[in-house]
Design an enzyme around this catalytic site. Structure first.
Site, PDB file in Angstrom:
ATOM      1  N   THR A  10      43.352 -26.415  29.037  1.00 36.67           N
ATOM      2  CA  THR A  10      42.051 -26.719  28.819  1.00 36.67           C
ATOM      3  C   THR A  10      41.523 -24.901  28.170  1.00 36.67           C
ATOM      4  O   THR A  10      41.866 -24.310  28.465  1.00 36.67           O
ATOM      5  CB  THR A  10      40.586 -27.091  29.038  1.00 36.67           C
ATOM      6  OG1 THR A  10      40.104 -26.271  30.024  1.00 36.67           O
ATOM      7  CG2 THR A  10      40.582 -28.894  29.403  1.00 36.67           C
ATOM      8  N   SER A  11      40.664 -24.856  26.959  1.00 40.65           N
ATOM      9  CA  SER A  11      39.911 -23.285  26.987  1.00 40.65           C
ATOM     10  C   SER A  11      38.925 -22.800  27.281  1.00 40.65           C
ATOM     11  O   SER A  11      39.218 -21.241  27.740  1.00 40.65           O
ATOM     12  CB  SER A  11      39.479 -23.307  25.264  1.00 40.65           C
ATOM     13  OG  SER A  11      40.607 -24.225  24.220  1.00 40.65           O
ATOM     14  N   THR A  12      38.633 -22.912  28.393  1.00 45.66           N
ATOM     15  CA  THR A  12      37.289 -22.275  29.682  1.00 45.66           C
ATOM     16  C   THR A  12      37.401 -23.373  30.434  1.00 45.66           C
ATOM     17  O   THR A  12      37.843 -24.577  30.258  1.00 45.66           O
ATOM     18  CB  THR A  12      36.253 -22.096  28.672  1.00 45.66           C
ATOM     19  OG1 THR A  12      35.398 -24.120  28.461  1.00 45.66           O
ATOM     20  CG2 THR A  12      35.867 -21.977  27.101  1.00 45.66           C
ATOM     21  N   GLN A  15      35.740 -26.559  31.027  1.00 42.82           N
ATOM     22  CA  GLN A  15      35.290 -28.337  30.600  1.00 42.82           C
ATOM     23  C   GLN A  15      36.440 -28.532  31.311  1.00 42.82           C
ATOM     24  O   GLN A  15      37.436 -29.083  31.150  1.00 42.82           O
ATOM     25  CB  GLN A  15      36.699 -27.680  29.647  1.00 42.82           C
ATOM     26  CG  GLN A  15      36.049 -27.056  28.355  1.00 42.82           C
ATOM     27  CD  GLN A  15      37.051 -26.871  26.832  1.00 42.82           C
ATOM     28  OE1 GLN A  15      38.481 -26.363  27.303  1.00 42.82           O
ATOM     29  NE2 GLN A  15      37.045 -27.233  25.937  1.00 42.82           N
TER      30      GLN A  15
END
Length: 187
Positions: A10-12, A15
């Site tokens: 995930t990007s962050t 999430q």
């Protein structure tokens, strides 16, 4: 003996639900090992590198979605070339694509091109919307976090805290602390 290996991203770190869902799905697919990281697609993806190093001939790499693996079509091509050279198949669950077949390889490239095109169109629409809102005087952008905390930054600095300590305490970058002190922002 071949292995089914998963990769989740995930990007962050916010999430959480999406990340946990990926991990559960990969385990349900029979992945014996799952490499996982929470980093932007443009960031340094150490676990992806470790995953690629780990894979051996006959293994299958499983990802839940194409955008969890590749940044763009060029990156996808590089990854597929690396996997192909190692004799590793790639299985993407949504949409169902398996590069162990010729049709799967074709679909992968088509889907990658569509995804990149879709992203470019979304960014173009976003830029157009922002330009229109600016022209109408409705777009202000977000207020920088450090600017809202300028008074706290100055207060902590006057108490003798280091810039690094201020940044850590307030959850802003050191660079923002320097700017707030240099420019004398008021909030």
């Amino acid at each position: 003996m071949s292995a089914i290996v998963g990769y989740a991203r995930t990007s962050t770190t916010e999430q959480v639900a999406g990340f946990e869902a990926q991990l559960e799905t990969l385990k349900a697919q029979g992945c014996t090992k799952v490499f996982q990281e929470q980093v932007s697609s443009v960031g340094d993806r150490l676990q992806l590198r470790a995953c690629l190093d780990y894979l051996r001939e006959g293994d299958t790499l499983v990802v839940t979605k194409l955008d969890r693996l590749a940044r763009n079509v060029a990156h996808l091509g590089e990854l597929v070339a690396t996997l192909t050279a190692k004799g590793v198949a790639l299985r993407i669950l949504d949409p169902a694509i398996d590069t162990s077949t010729a049709t799967g390889k074709l679909l992968l490239h088509i889907m990658g091109s569509i995804a990149e095109f879709e992203r470019a169109m979304m960014l173009e629409r976003q830029r157009e919307g922002i330009a229109k809102a600016k022209a109408e005087g409705r777009y202000k952008g977000r207020t920088p976090t450090a600017m809202r905390q300028a008074q706290s930054i100055r207060q902590l600095a006057s108490e003798g805290l280091t810039k690094a300590a201020i940044a850590q305490r307030l959850g802003v970058s050191e660079r923002s602390v320097y700017r707030a002190l240099k420019q004398g922002w008021s909030n």
